[in-house]
Scaffold this motif. Structure first.
Motif, short mmCIF file in Angstrom:
data_model
loop_
_atom_site.label_atom_id
_atom_site.label_comp_id
_atom_site.label_asym_id
_atom_site.label_seq_id
_atom_site.Cartn_x
_atom_site.Cartn_y
_atom_site.Cartn_z
N ASP A 12 29.97 49.08 56.06
CA ASP A 12 28.66 48.65 56.34
C ASP A 12 28.28 47.50 55.63
O ASP A 12 28.43 47.40 54.49
N GLN A 13 27.97 46.46 56.60
CA GLN A 13 27.92 45.09 55.93
C GLN A 13 26.64 44.92 54.89
O GLN A 13 26.83 44.10 53.87
N SER A 14 25.61 45.73 55.27
CA SER A 14 24.38 45.52 54.47
C SER A 14 24.88 46.09 52.99
O SER A 14 24.26 45.71 51.76
N ARG A 16 27.61 46.33 51.58
CA ARG A 16 28.37 45.42 50.83
C ARG A 16 27.75 44.05 50.16
O ARG A 16 27.74 43.46 49.02
N TRP A 17 26.70 43.67 51.12
CA TRP A 17 25.81 42.68 50.60
C TRP A 17 24.87 42.95 49.53
O TRP A 17 25.04 42.11 48.56
N GLU A 34 35.91 45.10 54.37
CA GLU A 34 35.23 45.82 55.36
C GLU A 34 36.05 47.22 55.55
O GLU A 34 35.37 47.89 56.05
#
Length: 80
Positions: A12-14, A16-17, A34
């Motif tokens: 989930d990119q959000s 990770r961010w 990822e």
């Protein structure tokens, strides 16, 4: 900048961010992946292991449990 090096592994990119931003604000060096497979490729390539790993459990490909098993055999001192 700190000498502490942390890997964040989550599909989930959000997530990770947010984790990357928070850890960097705390002065840590961060690499984000990822997938567990990306991180495992670095470990197999004899890359320097991080001081700690934060990983999701449910991901496509190798999941967090598989990652943990493989890392514990090659880098047992690394907390996951």
């Amino acid at each position: 900048m700190s000498d502490e090096y942390v890997w964040v592994i989550d599909d989930d990119q959000s997530i990770r961010w947010v984790l990357e931003k928070t850890l960097r604000q705390a002065g840590m060096q961060v690499s984000a992946f990822e997938s567990a497979d990306e991180a495992l490729d670095l470990v197999r390539g004899n890359a320097l292991a991080p001081d700690a790993i934060i990983s999701d459990i449910h991901m496509p490909g190798s999941d967090g449990h598989s990652l943990l098993r493989q890392l514990k055999s090659s880098h047992p001192e690394t907390p996951v």
